[in-house]
Design an enzyme around this catalytic site. Structure first.
Site, PDB file in Angstrom:
ATOM      1  N   PHE A  37      -2.279   3.139  16.298  1.00 16.83           N
ATOM      2  CA  PHE A  37      -2.366   1.673  16.358  1.00 16.83           C
ATOM      3  C   PHE A  37      -0.987   1.017  16.389  1.00 16.83           C
ATOM      4  O   PHE A  37      -0.863  -0.123  16.818  1.00 16.83           O
ATOM      5  CB  PHE A  37      -3.056   1.116  15.097  1.00 16.83           C
ATOM      6  CG  PHE A  37      -4.491   1.486  14.921  1.00 16.83           C
ATOM      7  CD1 PHE A  37      -5.475   0.872  15.669  1.00 16.83           C
ATOM      8  CD2 PHE A  37      -4.881   2.430  13.983  1.00 16.83           C
ATOM      9  CE1 PHE A  37      -6.809   1.186  15.500  1.00 16.83           C
ATOM     10  CE2 PHE A  37      -6.210   2.760  13.795  1.00 16.83           C
ATOM     11  CZ  PHE A  37      -7.178   2.139  14.561  1.00 16.83           C
ATOM     12  N   SER A  53      -5.473  -2.087  25.687  1.00 17.33           N
ATOM     13  CA  SER A  53      -5.889  -3.488  25.636  1.00 17.33           C
ATOM     14  C   SER A  53      -6.454  -3.961  26.965  1.00 17.33           C
ATOM     15  O   SER A  53      -5.984  -3.535  28.036  1.00 17.33           O
ATOM     16  CB  SER A  53      -4.668  -4.341  25.286  1.00 17.33           C
ATOM     17  OG  SER A  53      -4.966  -5.705  25.462  1.00 17.33           O
ATOM     18  N   TYR A 112       3.937  -7.199  27.305  1.00 19.12           N
ATOM     19  CA  TYR A 112       3.069  -6.466  26.371  1.00 19.12           C
ATOM     20  C   TYR A 112       2.096  -5.581  27.150  1.00 19.12           C
ATOM     21  O   TYR A 112       1.950  -4.379  26.883  1.00 19.12           O
ATOM     22  CB  TYR A 112       2.322  -7.472  25.485  1.00 19.12           C
ATOM     23  CG  TYR A 112       1.154  -6.898  24.724  1.00 19.12           C
ATOM     24  CD1 TYR A 112       1.341  -5.918  23.761  1.00 19.12           C
ATOM     25  CD2 TYR A 112      -0.151  -7.333  24.971  1.00 19.12           C
ATOM     26  CE1 TYR A 112       0.264  -5.388  23.059  1.00 19.12           C
ATOM     27  CE2 TYR A 112      -1.231  -6.818  24.273  1.00 19.12           C
ATOM     28  CZ  TYR A 112      -1.029  -5.845  23.326  1.00 19.12           C
ATOM     29  OH  TYR A 112      -2.096  -5.317  22.642  1.00 19.12           O
ATOM     30  N   LYS A 166       1.504  -1.305  27.508  1.00 18.81           N
ATOM     31  CA  LYS A 166       0.231  -0.577  27.316  1.00 18.81           C
ATOM     32  C   LYS A 166      -0.087   0.242  28.565  1.00 18.81           C
ATOM     33  O   LYS A 166      -0.552   1.387  28.478  1.00 18.81           O
ATOM     34  CB  LYS A 166      -0.904  -1.567  27.006  1.00 18.81           C
ATOM     35  CG  LYS A 166      -0.792  -2.255  25.651  1.00 18.81           C
ATOM     36  CD  LYS A 166      -1.027  -1.279  24.504  1.00 18.81           C
ATOM     37  CE  LYS A 166      -0.899  -1.933  23.154  1.00 18.81           C
ATOM     38  NZ  LYS A 166      -0.925  -1.002  22.033  1.00 18.81           N
ATOM     39  N   TYR A 193      -9.352  -2.507  24.015  1.00 15.85           N
ATOM     40  CA  TYR A 193     -10.068  -3.507  23.226  1.00 15.85           C
ATOM     41  C   TYR A 193     -10.097  -4.824  23.987  1.00 15.85           C
ATOM     42  O   TYR A 193      -9.107  -5.207  24.604  1.00 15.85           O
ATOM     43  CB  TYR A 193      -9.376  -3.818  21.897  1.00 15.85           C
ATOM     44  CG  TYR A 193      -8.899  -2.650  21.074  1.00 15.85           C
ATOM     45  CD1 TYR A 193      -9.583  -1.444  21.035  1.00 15.85           C
ATOM     46  CD2 TYR A 193      -7.756  -2.781  20.299  1.00 15.85           C
ATOM     47  CE1 TYR A 193      -9.123  -0.392  20.252  1.00 15.85           C
ATOM     48  CE2 TYR A 193      -7.290  -1.746  19.515  1.00 15.85           C
ATOM     49  CZ  TYR A 193      -7.978  -0.544  19.503  1.00 15.85           C
ATOM     50  OH  TYR A 193      -7.516   0.478  18.734  1.00 15.85           O
TER      51      TYR A 193
HETATM   52  P1  NAD Z   1      -1.422  -5.377  13.708  1.00 11.86           P
HETATM   53  O1  NAD Z   1      -0.106  -5.978  14.023  1.00 11.86           O
HETATM   54  O2  NAD Z   1      -2.236  -5.996  12.639  1.00 11.86           O
HETATM   55  O3  NAD Z   1      -1.253  -3.826  13.397  1.00 11.86           O
HETATM   56  C1  NAD Z   1      -0.216  -3.049  13.918  1.00 11.86           C
HETATM   57  C2  NAD Z   1       0.403  -2.273  12.767  1.00 11.86           C
HETATM   58  O4  NAD Z   1       1.482  -1.494  13.281  1.00 11.86           O
HETATM   59  C3  NAD Z   1       0.989  -3.187  11.681  1.00 11.86           C
HETATM   60  O5  NAD Z   1       0.547  -2.737  10.429  1.00 11.86           O
HETATM   61  C4  NAD Z   1       2.481  -3.044  11.845  1.00 11.86           C
HETATM   62  O6  NAD Z   1       3.172  -3.217  10.623  1.00 11.86           O
HETATM   63  C5  NAD Z   1       2.584  -1.634  12.389  1.00 11.86           C
HETATM   64  N1  NAD Z   1       3.806  -1.384  13.158  1.00 11.86           N
HETATM   65  C6  NAD Z   1       4.372  -2.178  14.106  1.00 11.86           C
HETATM   66  N2  NAD Z   1       5.485  -1.599  14.574  1.00 11.86           N
HETATM   67  C7  NAD Z   1       5.613  -0.406  13.931  1.00 11.86           C
HETATM   68  C8  NAD Z   1       6.567   0.634  13.980  1.00 11.86           C
HETATM   69  N3  NAD Z   1       7.632   0.578  14.798  1.00 11.86           N
HETATM   70  N4  NAD Z   1       6.393   1.716  13.190  1.00 11.86           N
HETATM   71  C9  NAD Z   1       5.338   1.783  12.342  1.00 11.86           C
HETATM   72  N5  NAD Z   1       4.418   0.819  12.237  1.00 11.86           N
HETATM   73  C10 NAD Z   1       4.550  -0.270  13.031  1.00 11.86           C
HETATM   74  O7  NAD Z   1      -2.247  -5.341  15.089  1.00 11.86           O
HETATM   75  P2  NAD Z   1      -3.771  -4.983  15.347  1.00 11.86           P
HETATM   76  O8  NAD Z   1      -4.460  -6.211  15.805  1.00 11.86           O
HETATM   77  O9  NAD Z   1      -4.328  -4.208  14.226  1.00 11.86           O
HETATM   78  O10 NAD Z   1      -3.595  -4.065  16.625  1.00 11.86           O
HETATM   79  C11 NAD Z   1      -3.519  -2.655  16.530  1.00 11.86           C
HETATM   80  C12 NAD Z   1      -3.279  -2.101  17.919  1.00 11.86           C
HETATM   81  O11 NAD Z   1      -4.290  -2.553  18.810  1.00 11.86           O
HETATM   82  C13 NAD Z   1      -1.936  -2.532  18.529  1.00 11.86           C
HETATM   83  O12 NAD Z   1      -1.392  -1.432  19.242  1.00 11.86           O
HETATM   84  C14 NAD Z   1      -2.341  -3.634  19.498  1.00 11.86           C
HETATM   85  O13 NAD Z   1      -1.466  -3.715  20.586  1.00 11.86           O
HETATM   86  C15 NAD Z   1      -3.726  -3.161  19.958  1.00 11.86           C
HETATM   87  N6  NAD Z   1      -4.589  -4.264  20.402  1.00 11.86           N
HETATM   88  C16 NAD Z   1      -4.875  -5.304  19.557  1.00 11.86           C
HETATM   89  C17 NAD Z   1      -5.679  -6.350  20.019  1.00 11.86           C
HETATM   90  C18 NAD Z   1      -6.004  -7.534  19.139  1.00 11.86           C
HETATM   91  O14 NAD Z   1      -6.444  -8.562  19.675  1.00 11.86           O
HETATM   92  N7  NAD Z   1      -5.842  -7.444  17.822  1.00 11.86           N
HETATM   93  C19 NAD Z   1      -6.205  -6.332  21.327  1.00 11.86           C
HETATM   94  C20 NAD Z   1      -5.904  -5.247  22.134  1.00 11.86           C
HETATM   95  C21 NAD Z   1      -5.103  -4.207  21.665  1.00 11.86           C
HETATM   96  N1  UFG Z   2      -7.125 -20.686  22.757  1.00 13.39           N
HETATM   97  C1  UFG Z   2      -7.088 -22.063  22.653  1.00 13.39           C
HETATM   98  N2  UFG Z   2      -6.271 -22.608  21.709  1.00 13.39           N
HETATM   99  C2  UFG Z   2      -5.500 -21.863  20.876  1.00 13.39           C
HETATM  100  C3  UFG Z   2      -5.544 -20.433  20.993  1.00 13.39           C
HETATM  101  C4  UFG Z   2      -6.376 -19.883  21.942  1.00 13.39           C
HETATM  102  O1  UFG Z   2      -7.756 -22.769  23.393  1.00 13.39           O
HETATM  103  O2  UFG Z   2      -4.757 -22.424  20.048  1.00 13.39           O
HETATM  104  C5  UFG Z   2      -8.010 -20.081  23.767  1.00 13.39           C
HETATM  105  C6  UFG Z   2      -7.269 -19.285  24.830  1.00 13.39           C
HETATM  106  O3  UFG Z   2      -6.805 -20.134  25.854  1.00 13.39           O
HETATM  107  C7  UFG Z   2      -8.348 -18.294  25.280  1.00 13.39           C
HETATM  108  C8  UFG Z   2      -9.162 -18.043  24.004  1.00 13.39           C
HETATM  109  O4  UFG Z   2      -8.857 -19.133  23.125  1.00 13.39           O
HETATM  110  O5  UFG Z   2      -9.196 -18.894  26.222  1.00 13.39           O
HETATM  111  C9  UFG Z   2      -8.773 -16.746  23.295  1.00 13.39           C
HETATM  112  O6  UFG Z   2      -7.370 -16.738  23.100  1.00 13.39           O
HETATM  113  P1  UFG Z   2      -6.641 -15.679  22.146  1.00 13.39           P
HETATM  114  O7  UFG Z   2      -5.193 -16.052  22.107  1.00 13.39           O
HETATM  115  O8  UFG Z   2      -7.368 -15.564  20.852  1.00 13.39           O
HETATM  116  O9  UFG Z   2      -6.865 -14.294  22.898  1.00 13.39           O
HETATM  117  P2  UFG Z   2      -6.460 -13.836  24.373  1.00 13.39           P
HETATM  118  O10 UFG Z   2      -7.745 -13.579  25.101  1.00 13.39           O
HETATM  119  O11 UFG Z   2      -5.496 -14.743  25.001  1.00 13.39           O
HETATM  120  O12 UFG Z   2      -5.703 -12.455  24.098  1.00 13.39           O
HETATM  121  C10 UFG Z   2      -6.187 -11.497  23.162  1.00 13.39           C
HETATM  122  C11 UFG Z   2      -4.979 -10.830  22.490  1.00 13.39           C
HETATM  123  C12 UFG Z   2      -4.255  -9.965  23.478  1.00 13.39           C
HETATM  124  C13 UFG Z   2      -5.220  -8.997  24.103  1.00 13.39           C
HETATM  125  C14 UFG Z   2      -6.347  -9.742  24.754  1.00 13.39           C
HETATM  126  C15 UFG Z   2      -7.339  -8.735  25.279  1.00 13.39           C
HETATM  127  O13 UFG Z   2      -4.099 -11.802  21.988  1.00 13.39           O
HETATM  128  O14 UFG Z   2      -3.259  -9.224  22.806  1.00 13.39           O
HETATM  129  O15 UFG Z   2      -7.005 -10.570  23.803  1.00 13.39           O
HETATM  130  O16 UFG Z   2      -8.303  -9.352  26.057  1.00 13.39           O
HETATM  131  F1  UFG Z   2      -4.564  -8.276  25.034  1.00 13.39           F
END
Ligand code: NAD
Ligand code: UFG
Length: 364
Positions: free
Chosen positions: A93, A137, A161, A165, A199
């Site tokens: 992660f 992602s 970003y 990925k 995701y």
């Molecule tokens: P998060 O930031 O809550 O978790 C990431 C964790 O990685 C954190 O605990 C952070 O401290 C740790 N980390 C960051 N850099 C590090 C490093 N260099 N060494 C060790 N640890 C490190 O994010 P999340 O939402 O739990 O996402 C987890 C993964 O899923 C990420 O790779 C993210 O890109 C991917 N992802 C998240 C979303 C989302 O919307 N949350 C969507 C698509 C993909």
């Molecule tokens: N939005 C608003 N106002 C805000 C924030 C968001 O209108 O203040 C809207 C955005 O325009 C979008 C929706 O809410 O239509 C969802 O936005 P998010 O920022 O919550 O999520 P995104 O879909 O833009 O992106 C997220 C993660 C990315 C990931 C992606 C995967 O942030 O890291 O989902 O689909 F890659």
């Protein structure tokens, strides 16, 4: 049951997944540098898993460190193999995930996300640990031409970003010896078992309200913004765009509860550990999209708080609709999200109202 290394396991998705993995009987080593998380998340995971101090020491080892640090990785893999308890698989992660920030700090994103993955994969290779579940992602798909989006859709990242990925996905395909083939299931001839999980929009929190999303600094995502508004940590909410080609003009996303995402990881791990070497690429989504205004209404209903909003211009880099075609994941994993939008809103509200300052809430 396996001994697993979980990088980034203190984070939002990682902490919920650790809980599900512990409950499933796996033993974990978490490697996290806490750059976007708190050690308290793991303390609460131990509490939720009802582990005594003695059991917790045996079943959840926590190591603070950077995934790029080869010395730490070497120690973790070496100690495991010397003790006769080798790391059997990794869930990766750890990474940086803020789209806007990735434009400002592209080299940091390539360093942590790509070099971090490379360091980890090299060490896995050296120790013959060939099973990994990787956090990819939906951002990879960019502005996809069709909806819902299947795994075979073109990879067209529109931000640094997403580019990182895509790069790690390619590195994994090369490792599995499967480059140049886009099929979501491919057999690996060299023993690697790899799941690339794409995701969609993970949101929600554990229903207990003890763990949840706790972004550092100003959140950019919809759910953390709505919940911070409801507890009055912020005062305004801007809806980005009301002229999208969607039923109400606001952006549509495929939201998925973080507990369902966590279950998806155990299902992916089981699929890898119980069948032959393979590279699988899976959309983790619900297949159903909700607009920003629909989410807002559902959140108001769950929290009882009225959210005042302003319709403003589109946000740079946004797309109209991102919805998964999750059918392949459902078939391959025998997994399906169980929780609805109302559950996501309820659980985010339970978490945020009990922990107004996230894990920094001294009273918690
Ligand atoms: P998060 O930031 O809550 O978790 C990431 C964790 O990685 C954190 O605990 C952070 O401290 C740790 N980390 C960051 N850099 C590090 C490093 N260099 N060494 C060790 N640890 C490190 O994010 P999340 O939402 O739990 O996402 C987890 C993964 O899923 C990420 O790779 C993210 O890109 C991917 N992802 C998240 C979303 C989302 O919307 N949350 C969507 C698509 C993909
Ligand atoms: N939005 C608003 N106002 C805000 C924030 C968001 O209108 O203040 C809207 C955005 O325009 C979008 C929706 O809410 O239509 C969802 O936005 P998010 O920022 O919550 O999520 P995104 O879909 O833009 O992106 C997220 C993660 C990315 C990931 C992606 C995967 O942030 O890291 O989902 O689909 F890659």
């Amino acid at each position: 049951m396996a001994r697993l290394l979980i990088t980034g396991g203190a984070g939002f998705i990682g902490s919920h997944t650790c809980l599900v993995l512990l409950n499933a009987g796996h033993d974990l080593i978490v490697l996290d540098n806490y750059s976007n998380s708190s050690p308290k998340a793991l303390e609460r995971v131990i509490e939720l898993a009802s582990l005594s101090l003695e059991k917790a020491t045996l079943r959840l080892e926590v190591v603070q460190g950077d995934v790029r640090d080869e010395g730490i990785l070497e120690r973790l893999f070496l100690e495991g193999s010397q003790a006769g308890r080798p790391i059997e698989a990794v869930i990766h992660f750890a990474g940086l995930k803020a789209v806007a920030e990735s434009f400002l700090k592209p080299t940091s994103y390539w360093s942590v996300n790509v070099c971090g993955s490379q360091a980890l994969l090299s060490k896995m290779e050296a120790y013959g640990c060939k099973t990994i579940v990787f956090s990819s992602s939906a951002t990879l798909y960019g502005a996809a031409k069709s909806s819902p989006i299947p795994e075979t859709a073109p990879i067209r990242p529109v931000n640094p970003y997403g580019a990182t990925k895509a790069a790690v996905e390619m590195m994994l395909a090369d490792l599995a010896g499967c480059s140049g083939n886009d099929a979501p299931f491919q057999t690996s001839q060299n023993g690697w078992r790899i799941a690339r999980l794409r995701y969609f929009n993970p949101v929600g929190a554990h229903p207990s309200g003890r763990i949840g999303e706790d972004p550092s600094g100003h959140p950019n995502n919809l759910f953390p913004i709505l919940s911070q508004l409801a507890i009055k940590r912020r005062s305004s909410f801007k809806v980005f765009g009301s002229d999208w080609p969607t039923p109400d003009g606001t952006g549509v996303r495929d939201y998925i509860h973080v507990m369902d995402v966590a279950e998806g990881h155990t299902a992916a791990l089981d699929a890898l550990l119980t069948s032959g070497p393979q590279l699988i690429t899976l959309n983790l989504g619900s297949g159903k999209g909700y607009s920003v205004l629909e989410v807002l209404k559902a959140f108001e209903k769950a929290s009882g708080v009225t959210v005042n909003y302003e319709l403003v211009d589109r946000r740079q880099g946004d797309v109209a609709i991102t919805v998964a075609d999750p059918q392949f994941a459902y078939r391959r994993l025998g997994w399906k999200p169980k929780l609805k939008l109302s559950d996501m809103c309820r659980d985010v509200w339970t978490w945020q109202s009990a922990n107004p300052l996230g894990f920094h809430n001294e009273a918690a």
